[in-house]
Design a protein around this motif. Sequence first.
Motif, PDB file in Angstrom:
ATOM      1  N   TYR A  58       4.926  13.683  -4.320  1.00  0.00           N
ATOM      2  CA  TYR A  58       3.638  13.310  -4.475  1.00  0.00           C
ATOM      3  C   TYR A  58       4.393  11.003  -5.033  1.00  0.00           C
ATOM      4  N   THR A  59       3.944  10.818  -4.909  1.00  0.00           N
ATOM      5  CA  THR A  59       4.078   9.358  -5.336  1.00  0.00           C
ATOM      6  C   THR A  59       2.794   8.680  -6.154  1.00  0.00           C
ATOM      7  N   GLU A  79      -2.908  10.608 -12.141  1.00  0.00           N
ATOM      8  CA  GLU A  79      -1.460  10.536 -12.027  1.00  0.00           C
ATOM      9  C   GLU A  79      -0.290   9.729 -12.716  1.00  0.00           C
ATOM     10  N   TYR A  90       9.430   1.574   4.004  1.00  0.00           N
ATOM     11  CA  TYR A  90       8.985   0.022   3.668  1.00  0.00           C
ATOM     12  C   TYR A  90      10.163  -0.167   4.100  1.00  0.00           C
ATOM     13  N   GLY A 132      -6.327  -0.294  -3.412  1.00  0.00           N
ATOM     14  CA  GLY A 132      -5.453  -0.082  -2.534  1.00  0.00           C
ATOM     15  C   GLY A 132      -3.527  -0.544  -2.401  1.00  0.00           C
ATOM     16  N   LYS A 170       1.000  -1.149  -0.395  1.00  0.00           N
ATOM     17  CA  LYS A 170      -0.146  -0.105   0.415  1.00  0.00           C
ATOM     18  C   LYS A 170       1.082   1.215  -0.521  1.00  0.00           C
ATOM     19  N   ILE A 171       0.751   2.295  -0.551  1.00  0.00           N
ATOM     20  CA  ILE A 171       1.545   3.580  -0.631  1.00  0.00           C
ATOM     21  C   ILE A 171       0.916   4.194   0.656  1.00  0.00           C
ATOM     22  N   LYS A 172       2.003   4.387   1.407  1.00  0.00           N
ATOM     23  CA  LYS A 172       1.219   5.173   2.554  1.00  0.00           C
ATOM     24  C   LYS A 172       1.297   6.485   2.591  1.00  0.00           C
ATOM     25  N   THR A 173       0.388   6.697   3.421  1.00  0.00           N
ATOM     26  CA  THR A 173      -0.047   8.231   3.807  1.00  0.00           C
ATOM     27  C   THR A 173       1.234   9.614   4.197  1.00  0.00           C
ATOM     28  N   ASP A 174       1.726   8.775   5.422  1.00  0.00           N
ATOM     29  CA  ASP A 174       2.569   9.868   6.290  1.00  0.00           C
ATOM     30  C   ASP A 174       3.773  10.325   5.370  1.00  0.00           C
ATOM     31  N   LYS A 175       3.621  12.073   5.719  1.00  0.00           N
ATOM     32  CA  LYS A 175       4.240  12.948   4.919  1.00  0.00           C
ATOM     33  C   LYS A 175       4.877  12.580   4.934  1.00  0.00           C
TER      34      LYS A 175
END
Length: 840
Positions: A85-86, A122, A238, A212, A74-79
């Motif tokens: 961007y990812t 994207e 990761y 997701g 999953k692409i994590k949303t942590d700043k």
Amino acid sequence: MNIIVKFLSKSIIEKKFRSFIIIFSVMISAALFFASSGLAGTMSSMYEDLIKMQTGMADLLIFPDRNSPSDTFKIKTDKIDGVAYTVGDLSVGGVYKLSEEESRLSGAKTEKLYIKGFDLEELERLNPVNYSQKAVGRDFTDNCIILSKIFADKHGYEVGERIEIEVGGIKKILTVWGISRPTGIFQHSPQSDSMMAVMPMDTLASMFNMRGKVHNGYVVLEEGADILTVKSELSDLYSRYVVKEPFTVEEIQEYMQFIVVPLYMMTMMVLFISIFIIYSTFKVITTERLPVIGTFRSIGATKRMTDIVLVGESVAYGTIGGILGVMGGIGVLYLITMIMASDPYNGQLEVSIKFGLIQIISTFILAILVAIVSSWIPISKASKIPIKDLVLNQTEIKTVKKGKKAVIVSLMLILSFALPFVTPKSVSALMYALSLIVTFAAVIICVPFITTHILKIFENVYGFIFGNIGCIAVKNLKDNKNILNNISLLAIGISVILMINTISYSVGIEVLNGYKDWKFDIMVSLNGDRNAEQVLRSIDGVEGTYGAYESWQGIKVADTDYRIWYLQGIDMSRYRDYVAFRLQGRDDYDEVFKKLDEGRYIVIAMMAKESLNVEIGDELVLEMNAGKKTYEIIGFFDSIMQNGSNALISQKYFKSDMKQPYYNRFFVKTSKDPELVLTSIKEKFMRRGVWGDTIRNMERMNYEANNQFMIILKAFSILAMMIGIFGVFNNYMISFIERKRTIAIQRSVGLSKKQTLKMIFIEALTGGCIGAMVGIIGAFMMLWSVPKIMMAIKVPLAIHYKFDLFVISLIGGIIISVIASIGPALKTSKFDIIEAIKYE
């Protein structure tokens, strides 16, 4: 001063051919320097662009490896500071069934598609699609697909039409939403057996229950962000996945040195020839002008004044040559890039040459320096002659004594052989290249000495074959500096061409030998177990298979900078039936193979042995998937795979230490045409993402890739020879002018026109023969350094000699020399004897 300048200007214009040779020599040197110095940046940029075709704006990639818990994440949303961007994608295999007519023409029933799932917004942000057609008024959702224009044109699809594709084993009727030109992620490699297509991320995710999740992450950084800091934070986030750059500067530089180092060496060779020609030409120029310089000096001109004017003349040659060299260098750089961009693996890459103002200025400065340095010794020697001797024409310029020359040559040869052994490995490539140049120079300095001794043999033989004319011709050669210069130029040109052609021949032999080691017909990349191997064996035409455990990821040797790029886990009982194995220094193959299975033992390639500086009994700590493992070296073997970065361990320990339960590839022996069998294999495993190729085709592509670069080196060597040939023609004309009076006296005492022509042709024949012989000697001496230079840049190469090349070189040297003598010989037969005797 004005009078001197006018005289020199008039002289330059009158001596057109001589001026052309100097300017041409400077121009070629400058052009090749410009091209060599610009190639690294140009090729680096080209390969970066090729990589970015697939990764777009991404500065970092995130993807799973064998240690990852899953092939998706999953692409994590942590700043994370610095991350703009990812973008993520899903990747699946697709199969398109060909029509009966297409199947009949191609010999295949299906065509593979490599399907990526993206959110279109994207994707456009990361790597914009270059549409040739695009749907209007319809969103890119549900069962839509974007095809490559190559695929669409091949099978006749337009936007809005429906197409049936088996996606990941599921048959789907899809609507063609867009058709992309073959750029960006749609860039197609001619050697690829699949086409790219793009589907909506949501569609693929719902089909395979992967909402997701992504297979790959593409991270774009903010401007000015520290990539190493961001990489470290992402690696922590990761922790069980790989975070790396699409490419590193070090990887590009390591690749580029295979190209740039040989080109710089050839540029140095051409530079050396140019300096020699300009030097010898300026010796003639200053010698001719000594009486005039004496006249100017006697009426008030100072040494400094005459020196400045002569140096100014060389600067003028350098300036013209530099301007032409920069313009020619741009053309040469473009041609080299075009040749290198024709990649047999990736097709024709887009060509865009890169150079800057600094490169132009440095090339221009080099051209002027070449002209000044080459001419300075003759100018300085002429400057030291007293006015009295100039006026009386007593201007014999002293040369270095033979004893001193012998000492100089001996020191040069000792230096060339010893230097690489006493310098650090980090600069070994440079030192071996310098050694080659020094050897080259030493051989040329030896030309008069070698010529004298060869002429002693020829004198007796010629007396018997040609009589007195032959003896006179030999005596004329002993003290004729222009003929000696011709011999030197021929030797230089022939040695360079012979060296390059021998290297080219050796590369061809090594590539051929490398593929001969593979005693099978097809290589198939397929992750599988013994069941997959049984299916493979059941295919018609498959005679035998060997399942290979391999790693191409680069196993790091702990506490060193070295990586073993090709590690094999072998089945001792079957490996040698499929791959030839040459153990160095030992013939107990069975014992070595048996010992491999008894513990953590390793056999490494000779190139790896040299790089690691190890012996039998030493231990290597390898950083493997299961952690650091210690292996004891029990032998060395010959291999050029992965440029010799190759090692063997037991299959049993490979599976456990690399955590790899399945085969990577299969080696397949066939009883029928390998191409037909390969087609059957692809059909059988089309849903498994199989890749395969015949050994014959792989050998061809490898040969073409190597041959491209050898063409460039051969072109450089031909340019070197061209400069030498111009110099030979010039020196023969100068020799004719200088000997005009002597030949006239010989004619006046009974030498006939026929005998004169015979004498000149014997001189040319002998000079060409000696020049070729010295060139062959020089080539042998220079080739001694070549394997070591190649090893220093991590490319193993054994030299193989071809007798035909040496015979052709000998005959070529004679032909060039004889042709160059035709003009002077004809002029000699026509001149007026009385006028020639008066000539000063």
